[in-house]
Design an enzyme around this catalytic site. Structure first.
Site, short mmCIF file in Angstrom:
data_model
loop_
_atom_site.label_atom_id
_atom_site.label_comp_id
_atom_site.label_asym_id
_atom_site.label_seq_id
_atom_site.Cartn_x
_atom_site.Cartn_y
_atom_site.Cartn_z
N LYS A 124 0.68 -1.20 0.19
CA LYS A 124 0.04 0.10 0.01
C LYS A 124 0.81 1.33 -0.01
O LYS A 124 0.68 2.29 -0.74
CB LYS A 124 -1.03 0.04 1.26
N ASN A 125 1.96 1.48 0.86
CA ASN A 125 2.50 2.46 1.18
C ASN A 125 3.30 2.98 0.06
O ASN A 125 4.15 4.13 -0.23
CB ASN A 125 3.10 2.73 2.54
N ARG A 152 -3.87 10.16 3.58
CA ARG A 152 -2.72 10.80 3.76
C ARG A 152 -1.90 11.18 2.72
O ARG A 152 -1.30 12.12 2.72
CB ARG A 152 -1.96 10.03 4.90
N CYS A 192 -5.12 8.06 9.09
CA CYS A 192 -5.49 7.61 10.43
C CYS A 192 -5.10 8.76 11.44
O CYS A 192 -4.46 9.48 11.33
CB CYS A 192 -4.86 6.42 10.98
N ARG A 204 -0.59 15.22 13.40
CA ARG A 204 0.53 14.68 12.36
C ARG A 204 1.12 15.95 11.45
O ARG A 204 0.45 16.15 10.44
CB ARG A 204 -0.27 13.61 11.44
N PRO A 205 2.02 16.51 11.99
CA PRO A 205 2.39 17.75 11.34
C PRO A 205 3.15 17.39 9.94
O PRO A 205 3.86 16.44 9.75
CB PRO A 205 3.61 18.37 12.42
N ILE A 206 3.27 18.60 9.27
CA ILE A 206 4.17 18.19 7.66
C ILE A 206 5.37 19.07 7.86
O ILE A 206 5.62 19.70 6.63
CB ILE A 206 3.27 18.03 6.60
N ASP A 207 5.70 19.67 8.93
CA ASP A 207 6.80 20.76 8.90
C ASP A 207 8.11 20.47 8.29
O ASP A 207 8.69 21.14 7.51
CB ASP A 207 7.22 21.14 10.33
N GLN A 208 8.38 19.18 8.30
CA GLN A 208 9.50 18.64 7.61
C GLN A 208 9.54 18.60 6.31
O GLN A 208 10.35 18.84 5.35
CB GLN A 208 10.25 17.30 8.03
N ASP A 221 3.37 0.31 12.35
CA ASP A 221 2.12 -0.14 11.81
C ASP A 221 1.86 -1.73 11.84
O ASP A 221 0.95 -2.27 11.33
CB ASP A 221 2.24 -0.04 10.18
N ARG A 248 -9.27 0.13 3.47
CA ARG A 248 -8.35 1.18 2.93
C ARG A 248 -7.17 0.50 2.52
O ARG A 248 -6.43 1.02 1.77
CB ARG A 248 -8.28 2.23 4.15
N1 EPU Z 1 6.59 14.00 11.67
C1 EPU Z 1 6.83 15.38 12.08
N2 EPU Z 1 7.01 16.39 11.10
C2 EPU Z 1 6.75 15.95 9.87
C3 EPU Z 1 6.51 14.67 9.42
C4 EPU Z 1 6.42 13.81 10.58
O1 EPU Z 1 6.90 15.82 13.30
O2 EPU Z 1 6.86 16.72 8.85
C5 EPU Z 1 6.64 13.06 12.79
C6 EPU Z 1 5.26 12.33 13.03
O3 EPU Z 1 4.27 13.11 13.73
C7 EPU Z 1 5.74 11.25 13.56
C8 EPU Z 1 6.90 10.80 13.03
O4 EPU Z 1 7.47 12.04 12.49
O5 EPU Z 1 5.55 11.03 14.97
C9 EPU Z 1 6.99 9.64 11.73
O6 EPU Z 1 5.96 10.30 10.66
P1 EPU Z 1 6.14 9.74 9.13
O7 EPU Z 1 6.04 11.19 8.43
O8 EPU Z 1 7.13 8.85 9.08
O9 EPU Z 1 4.85 9.13 9.07
P2 EPU Z 1 3.95 9.21 7.60
O10 EPU Z 1 4.85 9.42 6.37
O11 EPU Z 1 2.71 10.41 7.62
C10 EPU Z 1 3.94 6.81 7.01
C11 EPU Z 1 2.86 5.85 6.67
C12 EPU Z 1 2.22 5.29 8.16
C13 EPU Z 1 3.30 4.74 8.98
C14 EPU Z 1 4.41 5.74 9.14
C15 EPU Z 1 5.68 5.45 10.08
C16 EPU Z 1 1.98 6.03 4.57
C17 EPU Z 1 1.14 6.71 3.67
N3 EPU Z 1 1.98 6.23 5.94
O12 EPU Z 1 3.23 7.86 7.40
O13 EPU Z 1 1.33 4.30 7.72
O14 EPU Z 1 2.54 4.58 10.43
O15 EPU Z 1 5.05 6.31 8.00
O16 EPU Z 1 6.25 4.39 9.71
O17 EPU Z 1 3.30 5.78 3.95
C18 EPU Z 1 -0.36 2.81 7.89
O18 EPU Z 1 -0.10 2.24 6.68
O19 EPU Z 1 -1.32 2.20 8.47
C19 EPU Z 1 0.27 4.13 8.11
C20 EPU Z 1 -0.40 4.92 9.34
#
Ligand code: EPU
Length: 431
Positions: free
Chosen positions: A22-23, A93, A117, A122-126, A306, A398
């Site tokens: 999926k991812n 997401r 989820c 779930r910030p996107i600052d990075q 996950d 999903r």
């Molecule tokens: N984070 C920040 N700032 C950012 C980005 C992330 O603080 O700009 C923090 C998050 O809050 C979290 C950590 O960094 O504490 C890791 O977040 P990450 O960005 O790695 O997660 P993501 O990309 O939003 C993906 C998967 C998730 C999985 C995570 C961790 C997808 C679409 N989603 O999410 O998958 O839990 O990586 O491995 O790839 C799932 O498949 O059930 C799922 C939730």
């Protein structure tokens, strides 16, 4: 309302085929925007997040055709706009990968803040930090992230303050067609990051180091189209491994990359489960009692967040106290209250859950709070005595292709039903 009814206590036995990841799929599909030709993507899982991602592209003018059960052809050469649908994008997401691809290809993107989820903030600052470092301006307006790079994108160094899968992918996507080299440090190393890099490289990108914590992207002027097959889903495979561990029996899980499963295999082995690795399959066998263990989730190659709910469900069946520490998300234990309805003894303090296993669970009506939490409820239901009804399974669908059919094929007594919600406003029904 769709729900699953499970009559538990039946050991699992047989073979299950794992679908495409999926991812990886939800990153590779929007990445087609970067290509100057049509792409044929194989081993695409038929799940709702993928359908939505394809729908978003189609809505923007892409030509999308399903040419087989799990193969899709996408041509993004004639996109009508660089603004993604608000209603579709906020349902998932991964819609935020459109920011990286549209910005990379057209130097402008209008993409709603994503959904996904609910694990707390779930910030996107990075992601934003990366886009800005490459030369883009970013503002939030009316629920949209508006990004623009009037003078194009220029490669640079980006150090991620935390290991983020999404930010690593988004910055890679934006950098592929940028001028010069981008170096992403403290990058995530998940298998789907390597898969995306392989897909982009197969079309002419120059990405090195994916799978390590330093990824170098040398910008190229254009990418061609091509054909690519998505890797098997690590988490889907892990979910069936946990199901076999919890319910007992013997299951051959096929079409996997055993290396990606090592972190899961290690924990199940500690719990007394036998896991035998083959070239592209793992056999999971459990006949004796389950042992307790401790686990902490971490970015790859650590134990995946996950898989945390599914392992916790299995640990309820072990005897003794296990400690589960969530190292990635601030709030990923909401499902514990549902497990308690089935007789689980779990106490949560912040990011730590103590699972006091007593060797059994009993069936009950429960809810799927999110995708993996839903999978955990199914696993608990398979192992529990009596009947479990899992509600709100749209979350599960999903991300899992044919979960019910695959479980039935390995002997589970599970059925899928559509139920009227008696409390819903009765639109179009006589009362
Ligand atoms: N984070 C920040 N700032 C950012 C980005 C992330 O603080 O700009 C923090 C998050 O809050 C979290 C950590 O960094 O504490 C890791 O977040 P990450 O960005 O790695 O997660 P993501 O990309 O939003 C993906 C998967 C998730 C999985 C995570 C961790 C997808 C679409 N989603 O999410 O998958 O839990 O990586 O491995 O790839 C799932 O498949 O059930 C799922 C939730």
């Amino acid at each position: 309302m769709v729900q699953y009814t499970i009559h538990g206590g039946v050991p699992l036995s047989g073979e299950v085929n794992i679908s495409g990841a999926k991812n990886a799929a939800v990153a590779i599909i929007p990445a087609v925007i970067l290509a100057d030709g049509p792409c044929r993507i194989e081993n695409v899982p038929q799940i709702r997040d993928v359908t939505l991602q394809l729908e978003i592209l189609r809505d923007m003018g892409a030509r999308v055709s399903l040419v087989g059960e799990n193969t899709v052809e996408i041509d993004c050469r004639n996109l009508r706009c660089t603004r993604a649908s608000y209603d579709l994008s906020r349902k998932i997401r991964a819609s935020y990968y459109l920011i990286g691809t549209l910005l990379g290809r057209y130097h402008t993107a209008e993409v709603p803040l994503p959904g996904g989820c609910d694990f707390g903030v779930r910030p996107i600052d990075q992601h934003i930090k990366g886009f800005e470092a490459l030369g883009a301006t970013v503002e939030l307006q009316g629920g949209y992230v508006l990004t623009r790079a009037s003078n194009g994108l220029v490669g640079t160094g980006v150090y991620l303050d935390m290991v983020s899968v999404g930010a690593t992918i988004n910055i890679m996507l934006a950098a592929v067609l940028a001028e010069g080299q981008t170096v992403i440090e403290n990058a995530a190393k998940e298998p789907h990051i390597v898969d995306l890099a392989n897909f982009l490289n197969s079309m002419g990108a120059q990405i090195k180091g994916a799978g390590t914590d330093v990824i170098k992207v040398r910008g190229v002027p254009r990418l061609t189209g091509g054909t690519y097959s998505i890797i098997p889903d690590q988490i889907e495979a892990g979910t069936y491994m946990a199901a076999a561990a919890a319910a007992g029996g013997e299951v051959l899980i096929k079409n996997v990359i055993p290396k990606h499963l090592e972190c899961i295999t290690a924990k199940l082995t500690e719990m007394g489960v036998e896991v035998v690795e083959f070239d592209d399959a793992v056999l999971v066998r459990r006949h004796g009692p389950l042992s307790r263990t401790n686990v902490k989730t971490m970015p790859y190659p650590g134990f995946p967040t996950d898989m945390q709910p599914q392992l916790t469900a299995a640990l309820c069946l072990a005897r003794g106290a296990s400690m589960v520490t969530e190292g990635v998300w601030e709030n990923r234990f909401r499902y514990v209250d549902e497990l308690k309805r089935m007789g689980a003894h779990i106490t949560v303090d912040g990011r730590v859950a103590i699972v006091d296993g007593n060797g059994k669970l009993t069936g009950a009506p429960v809810k799927a709070c999110d995708l993996r939490a839903g999978a955990a409820m199914v696993i608990a239901g398979l192992a529990a005595e009596g009947t479990t009804v899992v509600e709100d399974v749209s979350h599960i669908e999903r991300g899992y292709e044919q979960l019910v059919g695959k479980l039935q094929a390995i002997g589970a007594d599970i059925t899928r039903e559509e139920e009227w919600d008696e409390t819903a406003f009765p639109v179009g029904r006589s009362v």
